[in-house]
Scaffold this motif. Structure first.
Motif, short mmCIF file in Angstrom:
data_model
loop_
_atom_site.label_atom_id
_atom_site.label_comp_id
_atom_site.label_asym_id
_atom_site.label_seq_id
_atom_site.Cartn_x
_atom_site.Cartn_y
_atom_site.Cartn_z
N ILE A 178 2.73 -4.04 3.64
CA ILE A 178 3.98 -3.31 3.39
C ILE A 178 3.65 -1.92 2.86
CG2 ILE A 178 6.12 -3.27 2.07
CD1 ILE A 178 5.98 -6.32 2.01
N PHE A 179 4.18 -0.91 3.55
CA PHE A 179 3.98 0.48 3.19
C PHE A 179 5.12 0.92 2.27
CE2 PHE A 179 4.37 5.04 5.12
CZ PHE A 179 3.85 5.59 3.96
N VAL A 180 4.79 1.24 1.02
CA VAL A 180 5.78 1.75 0.08
C VAL A 180 5.89 3.25 0.30
CG1 VAL A 180 6.47 1.89 -2.34
CG2 VAL A 180 5.12 -0.06 -1.55
N ILE A 210 -0.02 -11.79 -3.98
CA ILE A 210 0.42 -10.41 -3.76
C ILE A 210 -0.75 -9.51 -4.12
CG2 ILE A 210 2.02 -8.62 -4.54
CD1 ILE A 210 3.93 -11.03 -5.28
N VAL A 211 -1.09 -8.61 -3.21
CA VAL A 211 -2.25 -7.72 -3.41
C VAL A 211 -1.77 -6.28 -3.45
CG1 VAL A 211 -4.46 -6.95 -2.47
CG2 VAL A 211 -3.76 -9.36 -2.23
N SER A 212 -2.10 -5.57 -4.51
CA SER A 212 -1.79 -4.14 -4.60
C SER A 212 -3.06 -3.35 -4.28
CB SER A 212 -1.30 -3.78 -6.01
OG SER A 212 -0.12 -4.47 -6.32
N PHE A 229 -3.15 7.66 7.65
CA PHE A 229 -3.88 6.39 7.56
C PHE A 229 -2.94 5.25 7.18
CE2 PHE A 229 -7.18 9.55 7.11
CZ PHE A 229 -8.23 9.02 7.85
N TYR A 230 -1.99 5.53 6.30
CA TYR A 230 -1.01 4.50 5.94
C TYR A 230 -0.20 4.09 7.17
CZ TYR A 230 -1.96 6.36 1.24
OH TYR A 230 -2.57 6.79 0.10
N GLU A 231 0.16 5.08 7.99
CA GLU A 231 1.02 4.81 9.14
C GLU A 231 0.30 4.06 10.26
OE1 GLU A 231 2.60 8.69 9.97
OE2 GLU A 231 4.33 8.36 8.65
N MET A 259 0.84 -1.20 0.00
CA MET A 259 0.00 0.00 0.00
C MET A 259 0.87 1.24 0.00
SD MET A 259 -1.31 0.68 3.88
CE MET A 259 -0.12 1.04 5.15
N GLY A 260 0.24 2.36 -0.32
CA GLY A 260 0.95 3.62 -0.34
C GLY A 260 0.20 4.63 -1.17
#
Length: 680
Positions: free
Chosen positions: A93-95, A69-71, A133-135, A1-2
């Protein structure tokens, strides 16, 4: 995600090809078939405000294929319930791509509006809003360099996943490399000392950052830097990044540290910079670690399967004790932890003593010892190693022993953060460029503080020369010059810099383990020889490695020189050094041979040593009084830099509630421990 434009879709496809796993793009492969229309059309139908709800409701129906793998979309994490649903099915995983890179990519893609975009907002505003929100949702962070290629990011993510499956383990400095007992961080922080008497060290290569990754940290706050550094060490199974972030924010809040920068860097003169580590509640560098370590300790307790209680047993040369008492007192009402502190009754300053002996709590015991710090530390190490004592405490009281001084890895690790942060501050101030070298000089007794600087270099910070500054108890200077560590003819001298009045330097063992490439049997032989015979000698090649590869030099400073430096620096700059920092400044002046900037670690506030600093300034001491407040008041009137510490002034006026003074033998200390445990 990102964020939109961070390369999630392309990275997912590259990972799929590399790992041979199926890939699902949430937009193309799930939402559009689920809705039966393009995502853009759905957005136009329901409107910006309702889209997040519609998208979240759909995502709650999503079931990831095992091993896939999910984007995610850039807006998926904005629906908390749906994000929790997705997170339960796998590793998130946060890109983490730099804002400027994101903005450039979106511009090239001709994207000028994003979901949740309100009138008058810029794209940058929306990205900032979304970041929070990502964090909240990630397990691992892929910190991307500026303009890093998706191929490189893919490799980075692949490595992150591999490391997740093989977390950092720890072994004793004295263990055989072929048969290392594996311990995880939870075990290490609770145990303190290894079973064989050695100290825990990382069992595999240190996590590191590239210069491009370090560059991402330059403009961040101390708290943000701490999170990004400690994430590399602490597995999310032990503490999730969101919990770690809350721990860090609590530890380094303005209620604890008087400086907004937490550990600021200030220019002293010419090419010398002071790292002010004394802005915490007990005015020494120990606060930087001991505001966070107790919270990590508590986190470890919550993961224990038994109901044992813990007694934190601490030997202090002056500063650790009060920092431990303050840090552990802030735990959230945890009745499973108590603290016992032992200090040399006649070997610390009046202010240091007041900070400890005035703590009025049933959960702490502070005891003066009629001996020096080394005898306190030796007795405590012997108690940790004693199987009979530990079994008796467990059987009779359900109590385990642990440590909070730098023999505990959990105490040492947070110190790596401020050594890295100091370098980044010099970059931010324009003193150096990223990748330029600089030197550090640290007043040293137990070797933990300077060791943390070496560990920062192992993580990629380009420190060049390390200067180990000793006082009259200069056994480390002798060792690094001769290779011989000889305690037989040594008697510890009480000095004006009591925090480094140490002859048995515990963390030297960790350093030699690093220098020898982890030769546990050799380390065991040396330090068991030191315990038995009072001496050991390292081969010349080890000494050459210390000098040539690790660039360590050592020197010492007399009491007269220390006082003179305090006086001279104050006269020339208006800055008042404490005796420990004065030791470092004196030695740094002798060793400066290049144009590289020198960071001098200022380990304590001058107000902790009011009588000695007043004498150094050749001020007449006020009339004798029990709380030394008169001397502090006098210093308050003469110094502008650094600012006066009000907490010290109030501490010395509190009544002494801990009055016990005992001899330094193990039996007496064990008796006090058992009495304290029986009262629990």
């Amino acid at each position: 995600m990102g964020s939109p434009g961070c390369g999630k879709t392309t990275t997912g496809q590259l990972l799929s090809a590399r790992l041979g796993r199926p890939v699902t793009d949430i937009d193309d492969d799930f939402l559009e078939p689920y809705w039966g229309m393009p995502v853009a059309h759905k957005l136009s139908l329901v409107g910006n405000k309702m889209f997040i709800q519609e998208e979240g409701s759909a995502l709650l129906k999503f079931q990831a294929n095992p091993g896939s793998i999910v984007s995610l979309t850039g807006s998926n994490p904005l629906h908390s319930e749906a994000m929790d649903h997705v997170a339960r099915s796998g590793l998130v995983i946060f890109v983490d791509v730099h804002y400027e890179d994101i903005l450039q990519r979106l511009h090239k893609m001709k994207v000028d509006r994003l979901v949740t975009h309100r009138e008058g907002q810029s794209i940058a505003d929306v990205l900032q809003y979304r970041r929070s929100f990502y964090e909240k949702a990630y397990d691992l962070r892929a910190l991307c360099e500026r303009f890093e290629s998706v191929e490189s990011v893919t490799t980075k993510i692949d490595r992150l996943v591999q490391n997740f499956s093989s977390p950092m383990n720890y072994a004793s400095t004295r263990s055989d490399s072929d048969g290392k007992a594996i311990h995880h961080f939870q075990d290490v922080i609770l145990r303190g000392l290894a079973e064989d008497g050695g100290l825990f060290v990382p069992g595999k290569e240190f996590p590191s950052l590239t210069w491009g990754e370090w560059s991402r940290l330059v403009e961040l706050s101390f708290q943000e830097r701490a999170l990004l550094i400690l994430e590399r060490w602490l597995h999310p199974d032990f503490v999730r990044p969101q919990t770690l972030s809350a721990i860090i924010d609590k530890a380094y809040s303005r209620s604890n540290f008087s400086s907004e920068d937490v550990i600021p860097i200030v220019k002293l003169e010419e090419n010398q910079y002071l790292m002010e580590t004394f802005h915490g509640p007990t005015a020494s560098f120990k606060d930087a670690a001991l505001q966070i370590m107790p919270q990590l300790f508590e986190q470890a307790i919550t993961k224990e399967t038994n109901s044992a209680r813990y007694l934190i047993l601490v030997a202090t040369s002056g500063d650790t004790g009060s920092a431990v008492l303050d840090g552990f007192s802030k735990l959230s009402g945890n009745s499973n932890v108590r603290v016992m502190v032992l200090y040399p009754e006649h070997g610390i300053s009046s202010v240091q003593k007041a900070l400890m002996t005035s703590v009025d709590s049933d959960s702490v015991k502070v005891i003066g010892v009629d001996g020096d710090f080394d005898s306190c530390q030796s007795a405590i190490k012997a108690i940790f190693r004693s199987q009979s004592v530990n079994e008796r405490l467990m059987d009779a009281y359900n109590i385990k022993l642990s440590a909070a001084n730098s023999i505990n890895w959990g105490r040492l690790l947070p110190q790596v953060v401020y050594h890295a942060s100091a370098y980044l501050d010099l970059v931010r101030q324009g003193v150096i460029g990223m990748g330029d070298e600089c030197d550090v000089c640290i007043p040293t007794g137990n070797f933990g503080n300077i060791l943390a600087a070496f560990y920062a270099r192992e993580m990629g910070i380009p420190y060049k020369m390390f200067i180990c500054a000793s006082n009259v108890n200069n056994i480390l200077t002798e060792f690094f010059q001769t290779g011989i560590y000889d305690l037989r003819q040594r008697k510890l001298q009480v000095s004006t810099s009591p925090a480094i009045d140490i002859l048995k330097s515990s963390n030297l063992e960790r350093f030699l383990h690093l220098v020898t490439g982890g030769d546990g049997p050799m380390i065991k032989n040396w330090f068991e020889g030191l315990h038995k015979d009072g001496i050991f000698k390292v081969p010349n090649e080890v000494l050459e490695t210390i000098s040539d590869k690790f660039n360590l030099v050592s020197d010492w400073c007399s009491e007269e020189q220390c006082a003179k430096t305090i006086r001279t620096v104050f006269k020339e700059t208006g800055y008042l050094l404490d005796p420990h920092t004065s030791i470092a400044k004196t030695v740094a002046d002798r060793q400066t041979t290049s144009e590289r900037p020198m960071i001098i670690c200022s380990t304590a506030h001058y107000g902790k040593f009011p009588e000695d600093v007043s004498r150094a300034l050749q001020l007449p001491l006020p009339a004798e009084n029990d709380d030394c407040s008169g001397v502090l008041q006098q210093l308050k009137t003469v110094s502008a830099l650094p600012s006066f510490n009000q907490g010290l002034e109030s501490a010395v006026k509190k009544p002494r509630v801990h009055n016990s003074v005992i001899s330094d033998d193990m039996k007496n200390i064990t008796r006090e421990i058992e009495t304290f445990c029986a009262e629990w």
